[in-house]
Design a protein around this motif. Sequence first.
Motif, PDB file in Angstrom:
ATOM      1  N   ALA A 126       7.873  11.363  -2.223  1.00 57.50           N
ATOM      2  CA  ALA A 126       6.622  10.615  -2.407  1.00 57.50           C
ATOM      3  C   ALA A 126       6.563   9.434  -1.445  1.00 57.50           C
ATOM      4  O   ALA A 126       5.518   9.156  -0.852  1.00 57.50           O
ATOM      5  CB  ALA A 126       6.497  10.136  -3.848  1.00 57.50           C
ATOM      6  N   TRP A 127       7.663   8.753  -1.269  1.00 59.73           N
ATOM      7  CA  TRP A 127       7.729   7.615  -0.336  1.00 59.73           C
ATOM      8  C   TRP A 127       7.386   8.068   1.084  1.00 59.73           C
ATOM      9  O   TRP A 127       6.715   7.361   1.835  1.00 59.73           O
ATOM     10  CB  TRP A 127       9.114   6.993  -0.383  1.00 59.73           C
ATOM     11  CG  TRP A 127       9.347   5.888   0.582  1.00 59.73           C
ATOM     12  CD1 TRP A 127      10.119   5.930   1.707  1.00 59.73           C
ATOM     13  CD2 TRP A 127       8.806   4.558   0.521  1.00 59.73           C
ATOM     14  NE1 TRP A 127      10.098   4.721   2.343  1.00 59.73           N
ATOM     15  CE2 TRP A 127       9.295   3.858   1.635  1.00 59.73           C
ATOM     16  CE3 TRP A 127       7.952   3.909  -0.371  1.00 59.73           C
ATOM     17  CZ2 TRP A 127       8.955   2.531   1.886  1.00 59.73           C
ATOM     18  CZ3 TRP A 127       7.619   2.590  -0.121  1.00 59.73           C
ATOM     19  CH2 TRP A 127       8.115   1.914   0.987  1.00 59.73           C
ATOM     20  N   ALA A 128       7.828   9.283   1.429  1.00 59.95           N
ATOM     21  CA  ALA A 128       7.562   9.834   2.761  1.00 59.95           C
ATOM     22  C   ALA A 128       6.170  10.465   2.850  1.00 59.95           C
ATOM     23  O   ALA A 128       5.763  10.913   3.918  1.00 59.95           O
ATOM     24  CB  ALA A 128       8.630  10.861   3.120  1.00 59.95           C
ATOM     25  N   GLY A 129       5.461  10.538   1.721  1.00 59.74           N
ATOM     26  CA  GLY A 129       4.116  11.102   1.731  1.00 59.74           C
ATOM     27  C   GLY A 129       4.076  12.608   1.629  1.00 59.74           C
ATOM     28  O   GLY A 129       3.059  13.230   1.928  1.00 59.74           O
ATOM     29  N   GLN A 179       0.824  -1.205   0.000  1.00 58.75           N
ATOM     30  CA  GLN A 179       0.000   0.000   0.000  1.00 58.75           C
ATOM     31  C   GLN A 179       0.861   1.259   0.000  1.00 58.75           C
ATOM     32  O   GLN A 179       0.554   2.228  -0.699  1.00 58.75           O
ATOM     33  CB  GLN A 179      -0.949   0.009   1.202  1.00 58.75           C
ATOM     34  CG  GLN A 179      -1.919   1.181   1.199  1.00 58.75           C
ATOM     35  CD  GLN A 179      -2.800   1.191  -0.040  1.00 58.75           C
ATOM     36  OE1 GLN A 179      -3.455   0.204  -0.353  1.00 58.75           O
ATOM     37  NE2 GLN A 179      -2.816   2.306  -0.761  1.00 58.75           N
ATOM     38  N   ARG A 180       1.957   1.237   0.757  1.00 61.44           N
ATOM     39  CA  ARG A 180       2.840   2.404   0.798  1.00 61.44           C
ATOM     40  C   ARG A 180       3.469   2.650  -0.567  1.00 61.44           C
ATOM     41  O   ARG A 180       3.596   3.800  -1.004  1.00 61.44           O
ATOM     42  CB  ARG A 180       3.928   2.214   1.858  1.00 61.44           C
ATOM     43  CG  ARG A 180       4.775   3.449   2.044  1.00 61.44           C
ATOM     44  CD  ARG A 180       5.700   3.352   3.220  1.00 61.44           C
ATOM     45  NE  ARG A 180       6.480   4.573   3.348  1.00 61.44           N
ATOM     46  CZ  ARG A 180       7.530   4.691   4.127  1.00 61.44           C
ATOM     47  NH1 ARG A 180       7.914   3.684   4.880  1.00 61.44           N
ATOM     48  NH2 ARG A 180       8.191   5.821   4.173  1.00 61.44           N
ATOM     49  N   ILE A 181       3.836   1.587  -1.253  1.00 54.93           N
ATOM     50  CA  ILE A 181       4.394   1.721  -2.599  1.00 54.93           C
ATOM     51  C   ILE A 181       3.342   2.287  -3.544  1.00 54.93           C
ATOM     52  O   ILE A 181       3.627   3.198  -4.329  1.00 54.93           O
ATOM     53  CB  ILE A 181       4.931   0.364  -3.106  1.00 54.93           C
ATOM     54  CG1 ILE A 181       6.176  -0.040  -2.311  1.00 54.93           C
ATOM     55  CG2 ILE A 181       5.238   0.428  -4.601  1.00 54.93           C
ATOM     56  CD1 ILE A 181       6.632  -1.475  -2.551  1.00 54.93           C
ATOM     57  N   ALA A 182       2.135   1.780  -3.472  1.00 55.26           N
ATOM     58  CA  ALA A 182       1.048   2.278  -4.334  1.00 55.26           C
ATOM     59  C   ALA A 182       0.766   3.751  -4.059  1.00 55.26           C
ATOM     60  O   ALA A 182       0.566   4.548  -4.996  1.00 55.26           O
ATOM     61  CB  ALA A 182      -0.211   1.441  -4.136  1.00 55.26           C
ATOM     62  N   ASP A 183       0.749   4.128  -2.779  1.00 58.31           N
ATOM     63  CA  ASP A 183       0.523   5.532  -2.421  1.00 58.31           C
ATOM     64  C   ASP A 183       1.631   6.433  -2.977  1.00 58.31           C
ATOM     65  O   ASP A 183       1.362   7.517  -3.504  1.00 58.31           O
ATOM     66  CB  ASP A 183       0.432   5.702  -0.900  1.00 58.31           C
ATOM     67  CG  ASP A 183      -0.801   5.052  -0.302  1.00 58.31           C
ATOM     68  OD1 ASP A 183      -1.734   4.697  -1.058  1.00 58.31           O
ATOM     69  OD2 ASP A 183      -0.821   4.880   0.939  1.00 58.31           O
ATOM     70  N   ALA A 184       2.884   5.980  -2.862  1.00 56.24           N
ATOM     71  CA  ALA A 184       4.011   6.764  -3.370  1.00 56.24           C
ATOM     72  C   ALA A 184       3.941   6.873  -4.892  1.00 56.24           C
ATOM     73  O   ALA A 184       4.194   7.946  -5.451  1.00 56.24           O
ATOM     74  CB  ALA A 184       5.335   6.137  -2.938  1.00 56.24           C
ATOM     75  N   GLN A 185       3.575   5.799  -5.558  1.00 58.96           N
ATOM     76  CA  GLN A 185       3.449   5.835  -7.015  1.00 58.96           C
ATOM     77  C   GLN A 185       2.364   6.818  -7.444  1.00 58.96           C
ATOM     78  O   GLN A 185       2.525   7.529  -8.435  1.00 58.96           O
ATOM     79  CB  GLN A 185       3.136   4.446  -7.566  1.00 58.96           C
ATOM     80  CG  GLN A 185       4.330   3.514  -7.534  1.00 58.96           C
ATOM     81  CD  GLN A 185       3.967   2.106  -7.968  1.00 58.96           C
ATOM     82  OE1 GLN A 185       2.864   1.616  -7.710  1.00 58.96           O
ATOM     83  NE2 GLN A 185       4.908   1.430  -8.606  1.00 58.96           N
ATOM     84  N   ALA A 186       1.295   6.874  -6.702  1.00 62.64           N
ATOM     85  CA  ALA A 186       0.215   7.804  -7.029  1.00 62.64           C
ATOM     86  C   ALA A 186       0.637   9.257  -6.799  1.00 62.64           C
ATOM     87  O   ALA A 186       0.188  10.161  -7.506  1.00 62.64           O
ATOM     88  CB  ALA A 186      -1.027   7.474  -6.205  1.00 62.64           C
ATOM     89  N   LEU A 187       1.493   9.491  -5.825  1.00 63.88           N
ATOM     90  CA  LEU A 187       1.898  10.850  -5.447  1.00 63.88           C
ATOM     91  C   LEU A 187       3.084  11.372  -6.250  1.00 63.88           C
ATOM     92  O   LEU A 187       3.207  12.587  -6.462  1.00 63.88           O
ATOM     93  CB  LEU A 187       2.227  10.878  -3.947  1.00 63.88           C
ATOM     94  CG  LEU A 187       2.639  12.189  -3.316  1.00 63.88           C
ATOM     95  CD1 LEU A 187       1.540  13.240  -3.461  1.00 63.88           C
ATOM     96  CD2 LEU A 187       2.987  11.982  -1.853  1.00 63.88           C
ATOM     97  N   VAL A 188       3.954  10.499  -6.718  1.00 62.16           N
ATOM     98  CA  VAL A 188       5.241  10.918  -7.282  1.00 62.16           C
ATOM     99  C   VAL A 188       5.096  11.922  -8.427  1.00 62.16           C
ATOM    100  O   VAL A 188       5.914  12.845  -8.544  1.00 62.16           O
ATOM    101  CB  VAL A 188       6.105   9.699  -7.693  1.00 62.16           C
ATOM    102  CG1 VAL A 188       5.591   9.057  -8.978  1.00 62.16           C
ATOM    103  CG2 VAL A 188       7.562  10.092  -7.823  1.00 62.16           C
ATOM    104  N   GLY A 189       4.088  11.805  -9.239  1.00 64.24           N
ATOM    105  CA  GLY A 189       3.912  12.728 -10.360  1.00 64.24           C
ATOM    106  C   GLY A 189       3.553  14.143  -9.956  1.00 64.24           C
ATOM    107  O   GLY A 189       3.742  15.079 -10.733  1.00 64.24           O
ATOM    108  N   SER A 190       3.070  14.321  -8.739  1.00 61.57           N
ATOM    109  CA  SER A 190       2.676  15.656  -8.299  1.00 61.57           C
ATOM    110  C   SER A 190       3.622  16.262  -7.263  1.00 61.57           C
ATOM    111  O   SER A 190       3.369  17.353  -6.765  1.00 61.57           O
ATOM    112  CB  SER A 190       1.250  15.615  -7.734  1.00 61.57           C
ATOM    113  OG  SER A 190       1.203  14.780  -6.591  1.00 61.57           O
TER     114      SER A 190
END
Length: 138
Positions: A72-75, A23-34
Amino acid sequence: MAYDADPTTFAATYADAEAALRQRIADAQALVGSVRLTDAALLKIAEVCAAFDVDGLRADIVTARTAVAHAAWAGRSQVILDDIRVAATLALPHRRRRKPFDAPGLDEDLLDQALGDDEPASRGPDGPRARRPRSGRP
């Protein structure tokens, strides 16, 4: 060895931790572009790369991309100095010019000096970053 003894129990033991990591990886992947990489952060990355005398721009690009990924990994939605620090320790050691018998890795004192705390990139949402204690890890 525990896996070899009982693969099903081993997998069940770590299922929750794996789900959380997934889930953390998925969240980071979703955030990285922004994730926002400011001009001040880019300048700081260039200063760090120059301080370690790395060749070319590839080190700057890789360090910037790594800093964004770490944020992104750190949110976080913006790169801060801690992201640049982690990125530099991952992207620069093998790119710096050194003599054959120089120690591998990065000089932590030089990294601290190059990063400094006076630049806007050092301030996260809660103000200036706190100095991280040295962990002894690269």
